[in-house]
Design a protein around this motif. Structure first.
Motif, PDB file in Angstrom:
ATOM      1  N   ASP A  15       0.843  -1.201   0.000  1.00  0.00           N
ATOM      2  CA  ASP A  15       0.000   0.000   0.000  1.00  0.00           C
ATOM      3  C   ASP A  15       0.876   1.248   0.000  1.00  0.00           C
ATOM      4  OD1 ASP A  15      -2.336   1.491  -0.041  1.00  0.00           O
ATOM      5  OD2 ASP A  15      -2.437   1.623   2.141  1.00  0.00           O
ATOM      6  N   ALA A  16       1.900   1.221  -0.848  1.00  0.00           N
ATOM      7  CA  ALA A  16       2.857   2.314  -0.896  1.00  0.00           C
ATOM      8  C   ALA A  16       3.059   2.780  -2.325  1.00  0.00           C
ATOM      9  CB  ALA A  16       4.194   1.856  -0.299  1.00  0.00           C
ATOM     10  N   THR A  17       3.815   3.857  -2.459  1.00  0.00           N
ATOM     11  CA  THR A  17       4.080   4.383  -3.793  1.00  0.00           C
ATOM     12  C   THR A  17       5.371   5.181  -3.776  1.00  0.00           C
ATOM     13  OG1 THR A  17       3.117   5.633  -5.639  1.00  0.00           O
ATOM     14  CG2 THR A  17       2.831   6.553  -3.436  1.00  0.00           C
ATOM     15  N   ILE A  18       5.872   5.496  -4.957  1.00  0.00           N
ATOM     16  CA  ILE A  18       7.024   6.386  -5.098  1.00  0.00           C
ATOM     17  C   ILE A  18       6.639   7.454  -6.111  1.00  0.00           C
ATOM     18  CG2 ILE A  18       8.074   4.860  -6.825  1.00  0.00           C
ATOM     19  CD1 ILE A  18      10.829   5.829  -5.792  1.00  0.00           C
ATOM     20  N   GLU A  19       6.851   8.702  -5.760  1.00  0.00           N
ATOM     21  CA  GLU A  19       6.444   9.808  -6.614  1.00  0.00           C
ATOM     22  C   GLU A  19       7.591  10.802  -6.776  1.00  0.00           C
ATOM     23  OE1 GLU A  19       3.706  10.235  -8.260  1.00  0.00           O
ATOM     24  OE2 GLU A  19       2.374   8.710  -7.399  1.00  0.00           O
ATOM     25  N   LYS A  20       7.623  11.470  -7.930  1.00  0.00           N
ATOM     26  CA  LYS A  20       8.565  12.564  -8.150  1.00  0.00           C
ATOM     27  C   LYS A  20       7.757  13.833  -8.373  1.00  0.00           C
ATOM     28  CE  LYS A  20      11.064  12.834 -11.979  1.00  0.00           C
ATOM     29  NZ  LYS A  20      12.144  12.607 -12.960  1.00  0.00           N
ATOM     30  N   VAL A  21       8.073  14.871  -7.624  1.00  0.00           N
ATOM     31  CA  VAL A  21       7.290  16.100  -7.687  1.00  0.00           C
ATOM     32  C   VAL A  21       8.234  17.293  -7.698  1.00  0.00           C
ATOM     33  CG1 VAL A  21       7.064  16.221  -5.181  1.00  0.00           C
ATOM     34  CG2 VAL A  21       5.401  17.391  -6.601  1.00  0.00           C
ATOM     35  N   VAL A  22       7.830  18.365  -8.384  1.00  0.00           N
ATOM     36  CA  VAL A  22       8.606  19.600  -8.413  1.00  0.00           C
ATOM     37  C   VAL A  22       8.010  20.574  -7.401  1.00  0.00           C
ATOM     38  CG1 VAL A  22       9.344  21.559  -9.813  1.00  0.00           C
ATOM     39  CG2 VAL A  22       9.205  19.284 -10.845  1.00  0.00           C
ATOM     40  N   ILE A  23       8.851  21.106  -6.531  1.00  0.00           N
ATOM     41  CA  ILE A  23       8.371  22.024  -5.495  1.00  0.00           C
ATOM     42  C   ILE A  23       7.971  23.360  -6.127  1.00  0.00           C
ATOM     43  CG2 ILE A  23       8.984  23.309  -3.418  1.00  0.00           C
ATOM     44  CD1 ILE A  23      10.815  21.070  -2.620  1.00  0.00           C
ATOM     45  N   LYS A  32       4.674  10.652   9.074  1.00  0.00           N
ATOM     46  CA  LYS A  32       5.753   9.793   9.571  1.00  0.00           C
ATOM     47  C   LYS A  32       6.017   8.575   8.682  1.00  0.00           C
ATOM     48  CE  LYS A  32       2.895   7.001  12.710  1.00  0.00           C
ATOM     49  NZ  LYS A  32       2.738   6.539  14.110  1.00  0.00           N
ATOM     50  N   GLU A  33       5.064   8.204   7.835  1.00  0.00           N
ATOM     51  CA  GLU A  33       5.271   7.003   7.025  1.00  0.00           C
ATOM     52  C   GLU A  33       5.541   7.346   5.562  1.00  0.00           C
ATOM     53  OE1 GLU A  33       3.682   3.187   8.288  1.00  0.00           O
ATOM     54  OE2 GLU A  33       1.965   4.337   9.035  1.00  0.00           O
ATOM     55  N   ALA A  34       6.307   8.397   5.366  1.00  0.00           N
ATOM     56  CA  ALA A  34       6.786   8.786   4.037  1.00  0.00           C
ATOM     57  C   ALA A  34       8.098   9.526   4.229  1.00  0.00           C
ATOM     58  CB  ALA A  34       5.771   9.671   3.324  1.00  0.00           C
ATOM     59  N   LEU A  35       8.971   9.437   3.250  1.00  0.00           N
ATOM     60  CA  LEU A  35      10.259  10.109   3.369  1.00  0.00           C
ATOM     61  C   LEU A  35      10.716  10.667   2.030  1.00  0.00           C
ATOM     62  CD1 LEU A  35      12.763   8.157   2.163  1.00  0.00           C
ATOM     63  CD2 LEU A  35      12.062   6.786   4.098  1.00  0.00           C
ATOM     64  N   ILE A  36      11.529  11.704   2.119  1.00  0.00           N
ATOM     65  CA  ILE A  36      12.157  12.286   0.931  1.00  0.00           C
ATOM     66  C   ILE A  36      13.457  11.529   0.708  1.00  0.00           C
ATOM     67  CG2 ILE A  36      13.149  14.362  -0.079  1.00  0.00           C
ATOM     68  CD1 ILE A  36      11.292  15.983   1.758  1.00  0.00           C
ATOM     69  N   SER A  37      13.535  10.750  -0.350  1.00  0.00           N
ATOM     70  CA  SER A  37      14.708   9.894  -0.559  1.00  0.00           C
ATOM     71  C   SER A  37      15.761  10.535  -1.446  1.00  0.00           C
ATOM     72  CB  SER A  37      14.287   8.554  -1.164  1.00  0.00           C
ATOM     73  OG  SER A  37      13.732   8.735  -2.445  1.00  0.00           O
ATOM     74  N   VAL A  93      11.766  16.376  -6.285  1.00  0.00           N
ATOM     75  CA  VAL A  93      11.861  15.595  -5.058  1.00  0.00           C
ATOM     76  C   VAL A  93      11.247  14.209  -5.266  1.00  0.00           C
ATOM     77  CG1 VAL A  93      11.238  15.514  -2.618  1.00  0.00           C
ATOM     78  CG2 VAL A  93      11.717  17.710  -3.705  1.00  0.00           C
ATOM     79  N   VAL A  94      11.993  13.187  -4.867  1.00  0.00           N
ATOM     80  CA  VAL A  94      11.487  11.814  -4.923  1.00  0.00           C
ATOM     81  C   VAL A  94      11.008  11.433  -3.533  1.00  0.00           C
ATOM     82  CG1 VAL A  94      12.033   9.397  -5.363  1.00  0.00           C
ATOM     83  CG2 VAL A  94      13.049  11.181  -6.780  1.00  0.00           C
ATOM     84  N   ILE A  95       9.746  11.020  -3.453  1.00  0.00           N
ATOM     85  CA  ILE A  95       9.127  10.683  -2.176  1.00  0.00           C
ATOM     86  C   ILE A  95       8.685   9.226  -2.212  1.00  0.00           C
ATOM     87  CG2 ILE A  95       7.334  11.311  -0.517  1.00  0.00           C
ATOM     88  CD1 ILE A  95       7.081  13.963  -2.233  1.00  0.00           C
ATOM     89  N   ILE A  96       9.025   8.490  -1.169  1.00  0.00           N
ATOM     90  CA  ILE A  96       8.625   7.086  -1.089  1.00  0.00           C
ATOM     91  C   ILE A  96       7.933   6.870   0.247  1.00  0.00           C
ATOM     92  CG2 ILE A  96      10.876   6.382  -0.152  1.00  0.00           C
ATOM     93  CD1 ILE A  96      10.512   3.708  -1.587  1.00  0.00           C
ATOM     94  N   GLY A  97       6.866   6.084   0.254  1.00  0.00           N
ATOM     95  CA  GLY A  97       6.185   5.835   1.515  1.00  0.00           C
ATOM     96  C   GLY A  97       4.755   5.363   1.328  1.00  0.00           C
ATOM     97  N   LYS A  98       4.024   5.392   2.411  1.00  0.00           N
ATOM     98  CA  LYS A  98       2.618   5.018   2.384  1.00  0.00           C
ATOM     99  C   LYS A  98       1.872   5.948   1.442  1.00  0.00           C
ATOM    100  CE  LYS A  98      -1.173   3.847   5.521  1.00  0.00           C
ATOM    101  NZ  LYS A  98      -1.615   3.833   6.934  1.00  0.00           N
ATOM    102  N   LYS A  99       1.021   5.377   0.617  1.00  0.00           N
ATOM    103  CA  LYS A  99       0.400   6.143  -0.459  1.00  0.00           C
ATOM    104  C   LYS A  99      -0.273   7.417   0.034  1.00  0.00           C
ATOM    105  CE  LYS A  99      -2.652   5.609  -4.449  1.00  0.00           C
ATOM    106  NZ  LYS A  99      -3.523   4.699  -5.195  1.00  0.00           N
ATOM    107  N   GLU A 100      -1.083   7.319   1.068  1.00  0.00           N
ATOM    108  CA  GLU A 100      -1.829   8.507   1.517  1.00  0.00           C
ATOM    109  C   GLU A 100      -0.890   9.572   2.088  1.00  0.00           C
ATOM    110  OE1 GLU A 100      -3.701   7.852   5.732  1.00  0.00           O
ATOM    111  OE2 GLU A 100      -4.106   6.078   4.512  1.00  0.00           O
ATOM    112  N   ASP A 101       0.213   9.148   2.717  1.00  0.00           N
ATOM    113  CA  ASP A 101       1.171  10.114   3.249  1.00  0.00           C
ATOM    114  C   ASP A 101       1.966  10.776   2.128  1.00  0.00           C
ATOM    115  OD1 ASP A 101       0.314   9.640   5.774  1.00  0.00           O
ATOM    116  OD2 ASP A 101       2.038   8.453   6.413  1.00  0.00           O
ATOM    117  N   VAL A 102       2.326   9.988   1.112  1.00  0.00           N
ATOM    118  CA  VAL A 102       3.023  10.553  -0.044  1.00  0.00           C
ATOM    119  C   VAL A 102       2.136  11.583  -0.730  1.00  0.00           C
ATOM    120  CG1 VAL A 102       3.927  10.069  -2.355  1.00  0.00           C
ATOM    121  CG2 VAL A 102       4.504   8.555  -0.446  1.00  0.00           C
TER     122      VAL A 102
END
Length: 215
Positions: free
Chosen positions: A143-151, A169-174, A197-206
């Motif tokens: 139930d996770a995902t990895i996303e790339k986003v521009v600030i 708490k269940e997502a991080l900037i990798s 920014v690449v973010i990995i973590g629980k889908k709803e937190d990402v």
């Protein structure tokens, strides 16, 4: 069981290389060092490469479909030419119009074959380099995902240190890509407008982080 424990459990069924990459991204999220930098660079490179491959595959598939439609149309034209000649009892396979139509059909057929060969070769190459695909499947299973986003310039995180920002708490900037440079962030990394920014973590937190960074 926390998200990261679920993620690690899902990754346990993957290849040794994939598990190593994912675990190091998770376990060294803040204190990651030079080894982690190379790992995240590899992940980013694979993501970019995968995106390019998927785009190229889609384009080739589209070209094949459109060429096939044209080929069908040219066959109909050939049939009409043959029928017109037959109706006036003057069918001649050496007729210039008939021969030109045959040539057009042959050229289109060759183009389709070339595109199909390119498509199969690219698809094969992509299947042999399955790291990103497998990572995506493992993330989905947890139930996770990895996303790339521009600030965005309008985001309230611009010019703030990561440790100053209250993040789920269940997502991080990798990883952060800034003006062509790859940065492995820690709490003292300052975010800038335009950072990728690449973010990995629980889908709803990402999704919460993505929304805040693009606000």
């Amino acid at each position: 069981m926390s998200f990261f424990e679920k993620l690690k459990e899902g990754l346990g069924q993957s290849s040794e290389r994939l598990s190593g990459v994912a675990e190091k991204i998770v376990d060294k999220s803040i204190e990651i060092g030079s080894e982690g930098l190379e790992i995240t660079k590899e992940v980013m490179a694979n993501l970019n490469e995968k995106t390019s491959e998927i785009t190229a595959l889609a384009r080739l598939k589209y070209d094949i479909v459109m060429l096939t439609r044209r080929l069908d149309s040219e066959y109909r034209k050939l049939g009409k030419i043959a029928l017109d000649m037959h109706q006036v009892d003057d069918f001649d396979p050496e007729n210039e119009v008939f021969q030109n139509q045959l040539k057009a059909i042959s050229e289109l057929d060759n183009d389709i074959r070339k595109k199909q060969t390119e498509y199969e070769e690219l698809r094969k190459a992509q299947s042999e380099n399955y790291v990103v695909t497998q990572l995506g499947e493992d993330l989905a299973a947890a139930d996770a995902t990895i996303e790339k986003v521009v600030i965005s310039e309008k985001s309230n995180v611009v010019d703030k240190l990561i440790k100053e920002i209250l993040l789920p708490k269940e997502a991080l900037i990798s990883a952060i890509k800034r003006t062509g440079e790859m940065i492995i962030p820690d709490g003292n990394t300052r975010l800038k407008a335009g950072d990728e920014v690449v973010i990995i973590g629980k889908k709803e937190d990402v999704e919460k982080i993505v929304k805040r960074f693009t606000a």
